[in-house]
Scaffold this active site. Structure first.
Site, PDB file in Angstrom:
ATOM      1  N   ARG A 100       0.835  -1.215   0.000  1.00 43.02           N
ATOM      2  CA  ARG A 100       0.000   0.000   0.000  1.00 43.02           C
ATOM      3  C   ARG A 100       0.863   1.255   0.000  1.00 43.02           C
ATOM      4  O   ARG A 100       0.560   2.252   0.644  1.00 43.02           O
ATOM      5  CB  ARG A 100      -0.983   0.019   1.188  1.00 43.02           C
ATOM      6  CG  ARG A 100      -1.957  -1.151   1.203  1.00 43.02           C
ATOM      7  CD  ARG A 100      -3.126  -0.902   2.145  1.00 43.02           C
ATOM      8  NE  ARG A 100      -2.732  -0.698   3.512  1.00 43.02           N
ATOM      9  CZ  ARG A 100      -2.493  -1.674   4.395  1.00 43.02           C
ATOM     10  NH1 ARG A 100      -2.633  -2.946   4.032  1.00 43.02           N
ATOM     11  NH2 ARG A 100      -2.139  -1.395   5.635  1.00 43.02           N
ATOM     12  N   ASP A 132      -2.232   3.894   4.264  1.00 42.73           N
ATOM     13  CA  ASP A 132      -2.229   3.718   2.817  1.00 42.73           C
ATOM     14  C   ASP A 132      -1.502   4.896   2.194  1.00 42.73           C
ATOM     15  O   ASP A 132      -1.959   6.042   2.302  1.00 42.73           O
ATOM     16  CB  ASP A 132      -3.672   3.627   2.290  1.00 42.73           C
ATOM     17  CG  ASP A 132      -3.753   3.146   0.853  1.00 42.73           C
ATOM     18  OD1 ASP A 132      -2.764   3.315   0.111  1.00 42.73           O
ATOM     19  OD2 ASP A 132      -4.806   2.604   0.461  1.00 42.73           O
ATOM     20  N   ARG A 134      -0.578   5.124  -1.115  1.00 43.97           N
ATOM     21  CA  ARG A 134      -0.646   5.064  -2.576  1.00 43.97           C
ATOM     22  C   ARG A 134      -1.180   6.360  -3.191  1.00 43.97           C
ATOM     23  O   ARG A 134      -2.040   7.022  -2.618  1.00 43.97           O
ATOM     24  CB  ARG A 134      -1.519   3.893  -3.022  1.00 43.97           C
ATOM     25  CG  ARG A 134      -0.871   2.545  -2.774  1.00 43.97           C
ATOM     26  CD  ARG A 134      -1.818   1.404  -3.079  1.00 43.97           C
ATOM     27  NE  ARG A 134      -2.909   1.339  -2.106  1.00 43.97           N
ATOM     28  CZ  ARG A 134      -3.833   0.370  -2.095  1.00 43.97           C
ATOM     29  NH1 ARG A 134      -3.793  -0.584  -3.007  1.00 43.97           N
ATOM     30  NH2 ARG A 134      -4.782   0.373  -1.177  1.00 43.97           N
TER      31      ARG A 134
END
Length: 477
Positions: A100, A132, A134
């Site tokens: 992630r 996360d 990303r």
């Protein structure tokens, strides 16, 4: 997630074809910043109003090394199958998204913390890393370059759809692929559903033929499946044999849909003598399956509905030397079990505790029935077929009731250590108050599921459905 980086230009580096197990994809390499991503196209997505698109985050351990700690490899395969089945779509393979977005080394450090009991979210935070990290800016730029401003997104993560939307890509629909949990990744996936808003594995599902994929699977591919409903403490009936009703109406509707999907339903003698079931399809649309009665001693009463009612063809499997009484219906065919299949002990439901081998029973049934076979009861018979390794899948429903003592559900000779316990890929469904776990026990069943996914339109999501009953009141099986 990180804020989008807007100061990079997208560069198309190359365009070629890539033959795969799922077909030939046109493959484009794009550089965005200092990272190269890949777009795999089938058909001409730019000519489709909203093609299916999978934004797949790079995962060395899952995609390449075959790790079962995540579902990345399974999702990648399912997405390629879905795109190939539709004939048009895009898979964006986004590099730099390992763990992630925290990177491979940090992901493995997080794994080590998870080994000590942390979940995936707390492990990242313990390392001082975001849940996360990303960024999907490159994905949005690639879609624009490919002429695809609107997509149907293959993902169980609503945050991906929100990210694309914020980057100017219209998400017309979000499609959940029915990928199985594995015993090794179930806790990890449950954490993402509970703490990161991922969709439930199956959620509260409908038991309508057109929305529950396994009904179509069983109708198209011959399998041996079993179904059993038991209390939270593992009993299918009270001490006196009363089993009306352990599970609720939605689970019983599910059972009737299973009957409608298979060609034969098999029960042991004790189930018939105790419950006097009909074994017909009433809470669903479909034909009645062939009734198969496993009764080596021929002890089922002649007055039983299965021996008197002509609603369905009935095979009465009895031992070579068993005396069959007169007065049974013309719809009943007496089938002698092979020599050596006679019971050696008493008190059996037809399989466990006798020398009747489940594989032998199935070979006898296969002489009369070609399609799927449902082993419905009772607990002894289902347990014997499970222990013999002849089941392709098992539907085990647990009802929120405690019986305390009664007729046992699934029981078989297990292992002395948990490491050798029977574990298999599974799905979970909620039928009103009951929880049904579908164990996929054979490679054939897994392949049938994959073929079913590949054969259905990716526009038909199967993850967000609502329980609907057929309006039938309680009735004996």
């Amino acid at each position: 997630m990180h804020q989008p980086e807007q100061d990079h230009a997208l560069v198309l580096e190359s365009r070629t074809v890539l033959p795969t197990d799922h077909g030939v994809f046109t493959t484009c390499a794009y550089t965005f910043g200092d990272v190269t991503h890949v777009a795999m196209l089938m058909g001409d997505p730019a000519q489709v109003e909203a093609p299916i698109v999978r934004m797949h985050s790079e995962c060395l351990t899952g995609d390449t090394l075959g790790s079962h700690r995540c579902d990345c490899g399974d999702q990648l395969e399912a997405a390629l199958q879905a795109i190939a089945a539709e004939g048009t779509g895009i898979l964006l393979y986004l590099r730099g998204h390992e763990g992630r977005g925290i990177g491979l080394a940090a992901k493995l450090r997080a794994y080590a913390l998870q080994d000590d009991g942390m979940d995936t979210v707390d492990a990242n935070r313990a390392l001082g890393l975001p849940d996360d990290a990303r960024d999907y800016t490159a994905a949005a730029e690639m879609l624009r370059h490919l002429g695809v401003p609107t997509v149907r997104l293959l993902s169980s993560n609503p945050a991906k759809a929100e990210a694309l939307t914020s980057l100017g890509i219209t998400v017309a629909d979000r499609v959940v692929l029915p990928v199985l949990d594995r015993p090794e990744n179930s806790h990890y996936l449950q954490t993402k559903r509970r703490r990161m808003r991922h969709d439930p594995l199956a959620g509260r599902v409908s038991v309508q033929e057109d929305t529950f994929p396994v009904y179509r699977t069983l109708a198209e591919y011959p399998e041996v499946v079993a179904q059993l409903a038991q209390s939270a403490d593992g009993f299918i009936a009270a001490r006196g044999g009363d089993a009306e009703f352990v599970s609720g109406e939605a689970d019983r509707t599910h059972l009737h849909h299973l009957r409608a999907a298979v060609d034969a339903v098999l029960v042991g003698a004790t189930t018939v003598t105790r419950d006097d079931p009909q074994l017909t399809v009433r809470a669903a649309q479909g034909d009645n399956p062939v009734r198969v009665l496993l009764d080596p001693r021929a002890r089922i009463p002649v007055s039983s509905r299965v021996l008197q009612s002509p609603d369905a063809r009935t095979l009465w499997l009895v031992g070579q030397c068993a005396e069959v009484p007169t007065g049974i219906g013309e719809h009943v065919e007496v089938v002698r079990l092979p020599a050596g299949s006679a019971p050696t002990t008493s008190g059996s439901d037809g399989a466990r505790g006798t020398s009747v081998d489940p594989a032998t029973v199935l070979s006898v049934v296969r002489e009369h029935v070609n399609g799927s076979i449902l082993v419905e009861g009772g607990g002894t018979t289902v347990s014997a077929f499970l222990a013999a390794g002849v089941l392709d899948r098992l539907f085990l429903t647990v009802a929120p009731v405690l019986i305390g003592d009664g007729v046992p559900g699934v029981r078989f000779e297990g292992s002395n250590v948990m490491g050798e316990a029977l574990r298999a890929p599974f799905r979970r469904y909620t039928f009103e108050d009951d929880v049904c776990t579908e164990f996929v026990l054979s490679q054939a069943a897994g392949a049938h599921d994959a073929a079913q996914v590949a054969g259905q339109s990716a526009a038909q999501p199967v993850g967000h459905l609502t329980v609907q009953n057929a309006g039938q009141g309680p009735e004996t099986r």
